[in-house]
Design a protein around this motif. Structure first.
Motif, PDB file in Angstrom:
ATOM      1  N   LEU A 103       0.826  -1.207   0.000  1.00 14.06           N
ATOM      2  CA  LEU A 103       0.000   0.000   0.000  1.00 14.06           C
ATOM      3  C   LEU A 103       0.864   1.264   0.000  1.00 14.06           C
ATOM      4  CD1 LEU A 103      -2.802  -1.106   2.501  1.00 14.06           C
ATOM      5  CD2 LEU A 103      -2.906  -1.026   0.003  1.00 14.06           C
ATOM      6  N   VAL A 104       1.953   1.229   0.756  1.00 17.74           N
ATOM      7  CA  VAL A 104       2.869   2.376   0.765  1.00 17.74           C
ATOM      8  C   VAL A 104       3.462   2.597  -0.618  1.00 17.74           C
ATOM      9  CG1 VAL A 104       5.076   3.230   1.651  1.00 17.74           C
ATOM     10  CG2 VAL A 104       3.423   2.201   3.217  1.00 17.74           C
ATOM     11  N   MET A 105       3.867   1.523  -1.293  1.00 16.01           N
ATOM     12  CA  MET A 105       4.461   1.649  -2.622  1.00 16.01           C
ATOM     13  C   MET A 105       3.454   2.160  -3.644  1.00 16.01           C
ATOM     14  SD  MET A 105       7.545   1.071  -2.092  1.00 16.01           S
ATOM     15  CE  MET A 105       7.924   1.356  -3.823  1.00 16.01           C
ATOM     16  N   LEU A 106       2.190   1.763  -3.507  1.00  7.95           N
ATOM     17  CA  LEU A 106       1.154   2.279  -4.413  1.00  7.95           C
ATOM     18  C   LEU A 106       1.005   3.789  -4.268  1.00  7.95           C
ATOM     19  CD1 LEU A 106      -1.641  -0.451  -4.176  1.00  7.95           C
ATOM     20  CD2 LEU A 106      -0.394   0.232  -6.230  1.00  7.95           C
ATOM     21  N   ILE A 107       1.025   4.258  -3.034  1.00  3.11           N
ATOM     22  CA  ILE A 107       0.908   5.700  -2.778  1.00  3.11           C
ATOM     23  C   ILE A 107       2.113   6.446  -3.351  1.00  3.11           C
ATOM     24  CG2 ILE A 107       0.848   7.472  -0.974  1.00  3.11           C
ATOM     25  CD1 ILE A 107      -0.703   5.408   0.756  1.00  3.11           C
ATOM     26  N   LEU A 108       3.308   5.913  -3.124  1.00  2.00           N
ATOM     27  CA  LEU A 108       4.522   6.559  -3.642  1.00  2.00           C
ATOM     28  C   LEU A 108       4.523   6.588  -5.172  1.00  2.00           C
ATOM     29  CD1 LEU A 108       7.245   5.081  -1.241  1.00  2.00           C
ATOM     30  CD2 LEU A 108       6.289   7.398  -1.233  1.00  2.00           C
ATOM     31  N   GLY A 109       4.079   5.490  -5.781  1.00  2.00           N
ATOM     32  CA  GLY A 109       4.009   5.454  -7.232  1.00  2.00           C
ATOM     33  C   GLY A 109       3.046   6.484  -7.781  1.00  2.00           C
ATOM     34  N   TYR A 110       1.904   6.630  -7.125  1.00  4.18           N
ATOM     35  CA  TYR A 110       0.910   7.622  -7.554  1.00  4.18           C
ATOM     36  C   TYR A 110       1.480   9.042  -7.469  1.00  4.18           C
ATOM     37  CZ  TYR A 110      -3.333  10.472  -7.500  1.00  4.18           C
ATOM     38  OH  TYR A 110      -4.292  11.440  -7.763  1.00  4.18           O
ATOM     39  N   LEU A 111       2.277   9.296  -6.433  1.00  2.00           N
ATOM     40  CA  LEU A 111       2.800  10.646  -6.212  1.00  2.00           C
ATOM     41  C   LEU A 111       3.990  10.990  -7.094  1.00  2.00           C
ATOM     42  CD1 LEU A 111       2.617  10.812  -2.294  1.00  2.00           C
ATOM     43  CD2 LEU A 111       1.078  11.931  -3.937  1.00  2.00           C
ATOM     44  N   PHE A 112       4.853  10.006  -7.387  1.00  2.00           N
ATOM     45  CA  PHE A 112       6.154  10.335  -7.973  1.00  2.00           C
ATOM     46  C   PHE A 112       6.444   9.722  -9.334  1.00  2.00           C
ATOM     47  CE2 PHE A 112       6.824  10.615  -3.288  1.00  2.00           C
ATOM     48  CZ  PHE A 112       7.092  11.987  -3.226  1.00  2.00           C
ATOM     49  N   LEU A 113       5.606   8.833  -9.851  1.00  2.00           N
ATOM     50  CA  LEU A 113       5.933   8.154 -11.100  1.00  2.00           C
ATOM     51  C   LEU A 113       6.120   9.130 -12.260  1.00  2.00           C
ATOM     52  CD1 LEU A 113       6.413   5.656 -12.771  1.00  2.00           C
ATOM     53  CD2 LEU A 113       3.929   5.376 -13.005  1.00  2.00           C
ATOM     54  N   ASP A 114       5.194  10.068 -12.420  1.00  2.00           N
ATOM     55  CA  ASP A 114       5.308  11.035 -13.517  1.00  2.00           C
ATOM     56  C   ASP A 114       6.602  11.841 -13.421  1.00  2.00           C
ATOM     57  OD1 ASP A 114       3.015  10.487 -15.022  1.00  2.00           O
ATOM     58  OD2 ASP A 114       1.745  11.663 -13.685  1.00  2.00           O
ATOM     59  N   SER A 115       6.937  12.265 -12.209  1.00  2.00           N
ATOM     60  CA  SER A 115       8.143  13.072 -12.024  1.00  2.00           C
ATOM     61  C   SER A 115       9.402  12.291 -12.391  1.00  2.00           C
ATOM     62  CB  SER A 115       8.239  13.555 -10.573  1.00  2.00           C
ATOM     63  OG  SER A 115       7.127  14.356 -10.237  1.00  2.00           O
ATOM     64  N   ILE A 116       9.436  11.021 -12.017  1.00  2.00           N
ATOM     65  CA  ILE A 116      10.604  10.188 -12.330  1.00  2.00           C
ATOM     66  C   ILE A 116      10.750  10.020 -13.835  1.00  2.00           C
ATOM     67  CG2 ILE A 116      11.575   7.871 -12.135  1.00  2.00           C
ATOM     68  CD1 ILE A 116      10.282   7.744  -9.329  1.00  2.00           C
ATOM     69  N   LEU A 117       9.655   9.711 -14.501  1.00  2.35           N
ATOM     70  CA  LEU A 117       9.714   9.502 -15.947  1.00  2.35           C
ATOM     71  C   LEU A 117      10.066  10.793 -16.687  1.00  2.35           C
ATOM     72  CD1 LEU A 117       6.655   7.107 -16.456  1.00  2.35           C
ATOM     73  CD2 LEU A 117       9.081   6.529 -16.631  1.00  2.35           C
ATOM     74  N   ASN A 118       9.623  11.914 -16.153  1.00  6.56           N
ATOM     75  CA  ASN A 118       9.929  13.199 -16.794  1.00  6.56           C
ATOM     76  C   ASN A 118      11.415  13.540 -16.736  1.00  6.56           C
ATOM     77  OD1 ASN A 118       7.294  13.770 -17.598  1.00  6.56           O
ATOM     78  ND2 ASN A 118       6.786  14.810 -15.675  1.00  6.56           N
ATOM     79  N   LEU A 119      12.124  12.921 -15.784  1.00  5.91           N
ATOM     80  CA  LEU A 119      13.565  13.169 -15.677  1.00  5.91           C
ATOM     81  C   LEU A 119      14.352  12.469 -16.774  1.00  5.91           C
ATOM     82  CD1 LEU A 119      14.060  12.776 -11.810  1.00  5.91           C
ATOM     83  CD2 LEU A 119      14.070  14.919 -13.119  1.00  5.91           C
ATOM     84  N   LEU A 120      13.736  11.484 -17.421  1.00  3.77           N
ATOM     85  CA  LEU A 120      14.450  10.686 -18.410  1.00  3.77           C
ATOM     86  C   LEU A 120      14.346  11.313 -19.793  1.00  3.77           C
ATOM     87  CD1 LEU A 120      13.197   7.154 -17.294  1.00  3.77           C
ATOM     88  CD2 LEU A 120      15.158   8.439 -16.466  1.00  3.77           C
ATOM     89  N   SER A 121      15.407  11.209 -20.542  1.00 10.48           N
ATOM     90  CA  SER A 121      15.430  11.754 -21.905  1.00 10.48           C
ATOM     91  C   SER A 121      14.928  10.693 -22.882  1.00 10.48           C
ATOM     92  CB  SER A 121      16.851  12.190 -22.267  1.00 10.48           C
ATOM     93  OG  SER A 121      17.328  13.155 -21.372  1.00 10.48           O
ATOM     94  N   ILE A 122      13.627  10.429 -22.834  1.00  9.54           N
ATOM     95  CA  ILE A 122      13.053   9.413 -23.705  1.00  9.54           C
ATOM     96  C   ILE A 122      11.921  10.011 -24.526  1.00  9.54           C
ATOM     97  CG2 ILE A 122      13.680   7.409 -22.330  1.00  9.54           C
ATOM     98  CD1 ILE A 122      11.003   7.487 -20.980  1.00  9.54           C
TER      99      ILE A 122
END
Length: 448
Positions: A103-122
């Protein structure tokens, strides 16, 4: 698990435990291979998106599974010490912990997944696939970690064939669901690489439900009545498991995340390089299941003997496991080298990807030996519940030595992306040497 009285008996029992674990591990990893291979048949963008998603998912998956692996040495030592009455409580608390972490990982993924992917040059198409592939996987996270906790309990009792049968049942289901959701068959939507995440989430759910039914209904697991009597979550029990599990989890995380970090550095190159790198890493990682399975078998067998204060027997199991790891790693390296062209053609129909992947696989041959030696040693140390120093060794060898070496070689020589693979080889070799020194110290200092 049961007591043995000769080297032959130990080898026989070790093989009986090891082979089902190996088949189980290969089966679990083949699900990821199916994702990558089948997505690659759609487009290079789908292959790269699943590759990026997997590179972010695998460290999380293996790190949390490492935390939950704490139940294996706990149950093995309780079983070896004939304190089986304490096992059901430990398993129940481990299951609560698995659900809470999910449950903790689901919450973290919801909050930060977009930000992490935006850091990548893809490219935007690759990012879209990666995001929703990971989102789909996240929906099955509670089931996956619950299954892995149940599996660790089952294996710690020496009943490794049971876990094997569950995975052998789930593996063709995963391929079938991939066929449905990736390509849009049997009335399912055509989701491309995203469909691989949907298929995996459904497979996780089925595996979890099946494992719970077996533990509740089938002997010898039914005798422990894990699901018969409700007990409240115990923070103190969670802390006890986390003291063992967190160092294991972070040790595995440091090792797997360096591979993810390398993938992220390589994402600065073109899509062809990303696809070839990840496909090569995906295939080479199949062979990592060999030393990983040996490590898990060593945790069970060494933990059982240490719990029973049979330290000579624990030392013999360590020797058997580490020797097996070296032999199998040598065979793995030879197979990777011989099959590199055929494997590349299996992963992609793009000629550029095929040529580049073969070159990556040549480097993969060399870190098989370090993995085959170092990973089983970690398993033996977990059997002794010696996990804190291993954490430090993993951090230093991978992140202080391995990754900086790879960055330097990649940027200061003509090797380019291959330099990162050289860094992996350096880090793994360094860790293996330090780990054997630690195991020798632990064996000599452990007293009855």
């Amino acid at each position: 698990m049961y007591e043995t009285h000769s080297t032959f008996e130990k080898i026989t029992l070790f093989i009986k435990i090891l082979i089902p674990i190996l088949i189980t591990q290969v089966g679990i990893y083949l699900m990821n291979v199916f994702d990558t291979v089948m997505a690659g048949q759609v487009s290079a963008e789908d292959l790269a998106g699943v590759a990026i998603g997997s590179s972010l998912w695998i460290p999380v998956l293996t790190g949390i599974n490492g935390i939950l692996l704490a139940i294996s040495p706990i149950v093995a030592q309780l079983s070896g010490a004939n304190e089986r009455a304490k096992i059901p409580f430990a398993v129940k608390q481990g299951l609560y912990l698995a659900i809470a972490i999910s449950l903790v990982m689901l919450i973290l993924g919801y909050l930060f997944l977009d930000s992490i992917l935006n850091l990548l040059s893809i490219e935007p198409e690759v990012q879209h696939v990666a995001k929703y592939y990971l989102t789909a996987l996240g929906l099955g996270m509670v089931f996956l970690f619950s299954f892995n906790l149940m599996r660790s309990f089952i294996d710690a009792l020496g009943q490794t064939k049971t876990s094997m049968l569950i995975i052998l049942f789930a593996l063709p289901l995963n391929a079938f669901f991939n066929y449905m959701f990736i390509f849009g068959n049997f009335g399912a939507p055509q989701l491309g690489g995203i469909g691989a995440g949907v298929a995996s989430a459904i497979t996780y759910m089925i595996s979890s439900i099946l494992s719970v039914m077996i533990v509740h209904k089938v002997q010898p697991f039914r005798a422990y009545q894990v699901f018969s009597n409700f007990v409240r979550p115990s923070i103190s029990a969670w802390i006890e498991q986390l003291k063992i599990g967190i160092p294991i989890g972070f040790t595995i995380f440091f090792e797997t995340s360096i591979f993810a970090a390398v993938t992220l550095f390589i994402s600065a190159y073109d899509t062809i390089t990303i696809a070839a790198h990840q496909a090569a890493m995906n295939f080479a990682s199949i062979f990592y299941m060999l030393p990983l399975a040996i490590a898990m078998a060593l945790t069970i067998s060494v933990g059982f003997e240490v719990g029973g204060k049979r330290l000579i027997d624990a030392r013999m199991y360590s020797f058997i496991g580490i020797s097996s790891g070296l032999v199998l790693a040598t065979v793995s390296g030879v197979l990777i080298f011989i099959l590199r062209e055929e494997v590349a053609q299996l992963y992609s129909n793009n000629p550029e990807v095929i040529v580049l992947m073969q070159q990556f696989l040549i480097f993969a041959v060399f870190f098989q030996l370090s993995d085959g030696f170092g990973t089983p040693i970690q398993g033996a140390l977990r059997g002794y519940k010696d996990v804190n120093i291993t954490l430090v060794i993993a951090f230093i060898s991978f992140w202080i030595i391995g990754l900086p070496s790879g960055i330097a070689i990649a940027n200061l020589t003509t090797l380019g992306p291959f330099g990162y693979w050289m860094g992996l080889i350096i880090g793994l070799a360094t860790g293996a040497v330090i780990l054997i020194i630690r195991l020798i110290y632990v064996i000599k200092s452990t007293k009855i």
